[in-house]
Design a protein around this motif. Structure first.
Motif, PDB file in Angstrom:
ATOM      1  N   GLU A 162       0.811  -1.223   0.000  1.00 25.70           N
ATOM      2  CA  GLU A 162       0.000   0.000   0.000  1.00 25.70           C
ATOM      3  C   GLU A 162       0.841   1.267   0.000  1.00 25.70           C
ATOM      4  N   GLU A 163       1.925   1.273   0.762  1.00 27.61           N
ATOM      5  CA  GLU A 163       2.733   2.483   0.902  1.00 27.61           C
ATOM      6  C   GLU A 163       3.960   2.483   0.005  1.00 27.61           C
ATOM      7  N   GLY A 164       4.415   1.303  -0.375  1.00 31.51           N
ATOM      8  CA  GLY A 164       5.559   1.209  -1.266  1.00 31.51           C
ATOM      9  C   GLY A 164       6.887   1.283  -0.536  1.00 31.51           C
ATOM     10  N   TYR A 204       5.925 -12.624  -5.265  1.00 31.55           N
ATOM     11  CA  TYR A 204       4.602 -13.244  -5.216  1.00 31.55           C
ATOM     12  C   TYR A 204       3.734 -12.782  -6.394  1.00 31.55           C
ATOM     13  N   ILE A 205       3.782 -11.498  -6.684  1.00 29.66           N
ATOM     14  CA  ILE A 205       2.984 -10.971  -7.796  1.00 29.66           C
ATOM     15  C   ILE A 205       3.424 -11.599  -9.112  1.00 29.66           C
ATOM     16  N   LYS A 241       4.673  -2.296  -5.106  1.00 29.20           N
ATOM     17  CA  LYS A 241       3.570  -1.338  -5.217  1.00 29.20           C
ATOM     18  C   LYS A 241       3.381  -0.902  -6.666  1.00 29.20           C
ATOM     19  N   GLU A 242       4.473  -0.680  -7.371  1.00 27.01           N
ATOM     20  CA  GLU A 242       4.383  -0.272  -8.774  1.00 27.01           C
ATOM     21  C   GLU A 242       3.702  -1.355  -9.612  1.00 27.01           C
ATOM     22  N   ALA A 243       4.100  -2.603  -9.400  1.00 31.13           N
ATOM     23  CA  ALA A 243       3.496  -3.708 -10.144  1.00 31.13           C
ATOM     24  C   ALA A 243       2.025  -3.865  -9.785  1.00 31.13           C
TER      25      ALA A 243
END
Length: 219
Positions: free
Chosen positions: A43-45, A76-77, A96-98
């Motif tokens: 959420e915050e990166g 994981y993503i 976060k970017e992904a």
């Protein structure tokens, strides 16, 4: 389910995203992030700080820990998406970017699919067999529309299609429809079986009509 790595650590079974049902996959991944204590980093990166000679040992430890969490979340993503989708986030430097990229792309896609599906549902509800239409042609129209709806996230079983067709045939099929409904279990009647029965009835109607026509011509 979970698997066990060679080091003895429990590895979570990742949900797989193939471009469909994004919201469902997103919820599963959010649960995984929460379980792995990665929600905050998603959420915050994570921003890689500039090297500072006066940073404390505790600050360095926190940076290292957050960096590790970010790499873990990004891993994981990457592991939870198909190769065609991976290309869309392959250049992402942080989790976060992904994650934000996937949400931006597929939230929009799902919105378009929902609007499209609403239109297709209305078309499906209004679908009726035309008087001059053959069973084969009507089935083709129904199944073409069903396939479009499936491609936009709708789920269909044979029973739904069978019942739809029986409800929307022309009056000349009323007798065979009644016979099928009274003698067959619609929950196990397949679309292929239905089209076979209806085409046989259609052929009999054509032969009967031809016989009557020939009899009239001979008079």
């Amino acid at each position: 389910m979970a698997s066990v790595s060679s080091a003895g650590n429990v590895q979570p079974q990742l949900p797989r995203f193939d471009g469909k049902n994004f919201e469902h996959w997103k919820i599963q991944m959010e649960v995984l992030f929460g379980f792995q204590e990665l929600t905050e980093i998603i959420e915050e990166g994570f921003v890689e700080p500039e090297a500072a000679a006066d940073s404390t040992t505790e600050e360095q430890r926190t940076i290292k820990e957050n960096r590790k969490k970010d790499r873990k979340a990004l891993f994981y993503i990457f592991q939870a998406i198909d190769s065609s989708i991976f290309e869309k986030v392959a250049n992402s430097k942080t989790a976060k970017e992904a994650w934000d990229t996937l949400i931006k792309i597929y939230k929009g896609v799902e919105k378009v699919q929902k609007v499209r599906l609403q239109t297709l549902r209305r078309q499906y509800e209004l679908l009726q067999m035309e008087k001059s239409e053959s069973i084969s042609d009507y089935f083709s129209r129904v199944l073409a529309l069903v396939n479009q709806m499936k491609a936009n996230g709708e789920t269909f079983g044979d029973q739904q299609i069978v019942e739809k067709i029986l409800r929307t045939l022309t009056l000349q099929f009323e007798y065979i429809v009644t016979s099928i409904e009274e003698s067959r279990d619609l929950s196990v009647l397949t679309v292929d079986e239905l089209i076979g029965s209806l085409q046989m009835h259609e052929q009999r109607l054509k032969e009967k009509s031809k016989t009557v026509e020939e009899a009239l011509q001979s008079q």
